[in-house]
Design an enzyme around this catalytic site. Sequence first.
Site, short mmCIF file in Angstrom:
data_model
loop_
_atom_site.label_atom_id
_atom_site.label_comp_id
_atom_site.label_asym_id
_atom_site.label_seq_id
_atom_site.Cartn_x
_atom_site.Cartn_y
_atom_site.Cartn_z
CG HIS A 1 -0.16 0.20 2.53
ND1 HIS A 1 0.55 -0.82 3.11
CD2 HIS A 1 0.01 1.27 3.34
CE1 HIS A 1 1.12 -0.39 4.23
NE2 HIS A 1 0.81 0.88 4.40
CG ASP B 1 1.48 5.14 4.82
OD1 ASP B 1 1.01 3.98 4.94
OD2 ASP B 1 2.61 5.45 5.24
CG HIS C 1 4.91 1.18 3.14
ND1 HIS C 1 4.36 2.29 2.56
CD2 HIS C 1 4.32 1.06 4.35
CE1 HIS C 1 3.48 2.83 3.38
NE2 HIS C 1 3.42 2.10 4.48
NE ARG D 1 1.27 6.25 10.34
CZ ARG D 1 0.57 6.00 9.24
NH1 ARG D 1 0.98 5.09 8.39
NH2 ARG D 1 -0.54 6.63 9.00
C1 OGA Z 1 2.72 2.34 8.39
C2 OGA Z 1 3.06 0.98 7.97
C3 OGA Z 1 4.77 -0.65 8.24
C4 OGA Z 1 5.38 -1.43 9.35
O1 OGA Z 1 3.03 2.71 9.54
O2 OGA Z 1 2.17 3.08 7.58
O3 OGA Z 1 2.63 0.55 6.94
O4 OGA Z 1 6.32 -2.18 9.04
N1 OGA Z 1 3.93 0.35 8.75
O5 OGA Z 1 4.92 -1.33 10.48
MN MN Z 2 1.72 2.18 5.76
#
Ligand code: OGA
Ligand code: MN
Length: 278
Positions: A99, A101, A254, A269
Amino acid sequence: MSLLDTRPLSGVLGASVEGVDLASDLDDDLVAAIRAAFVDHHVLVFRDQDLSPEQQMRFGRSFGDLDTHPFVAGNDEFPEIIDVITEPDDRFTFGGGWHTDVTFLAEPDLGSILYAVDVPSGAGDTLFANQHAAYDALSDTMKGMLHGLVGLHSAGPQYGEGGLSTGNTAMRTRAADLADAVVRHPVVRTHPESGEKALYVNGAFTIGIDGLHGEESRTLLRFLLRHAVKERFTCRVRWEPGTLVMWDNRSVQHYALYDYAGQRRHMRRVTVKGDRPV
Ligand code: OGA
Ligand code: MN
């Protein structure tokens, strides 16, 4: 010569940055060098950091205003921080499919900055795929067909009633009617800083292509989504507590790999607001 010592993570994207302490006061030249490396490599990895939530937010703000998430509750004390947590008995992990974000927003975040607090040893890697490389690898004829096409994006599949991303207890997601709003983005976007074109559809939020019949849209989207994440466009990041990774949502998709059932993983995050894709 750049102020930064970077090492590539793969032949196609990603770099680790050596010798920078993100908890310290970063001067403007260093921030500019990090931003240039970010645009160049799309994914930057900083090892062995020791960051409080405030320090992580401050680092994020050197790239723009921080965002909050419409469907995922922020940290009680710091609303701009999301604790990305998978508990040992979760059957699902946040970000556990390819995806980009928040492309369901009219102005999706330009980047996300994830800091590892607690990670299962040797597991829970994150994969990234370079969407400029994916675009470049298409035939000129396919590129010509894609120009001018508009993708339809919605949070519905993840955050609507019964959505896929509402089943993780630790994340405090809220299903909402609002999640079904549809936002339009070009299928091929141009990076506002590098001028490079990138594929801009993703399997989490792109629900169709405007103007095509249902079967045409599904078939083209299925091809593009598979093509976009071919192994040769990817790199893979192994986390340790204290690893910080920032990625450019205008350039990459990712994937959070869920290969640690029964163990806990906790990341923090922050996200940086972006502009309308063109
Ligand atoms: C995000 C995500 C990836 C992870 O925080 O947007 O996709 O490895 N995280 O936690
Ligand atoms: Mn993500």
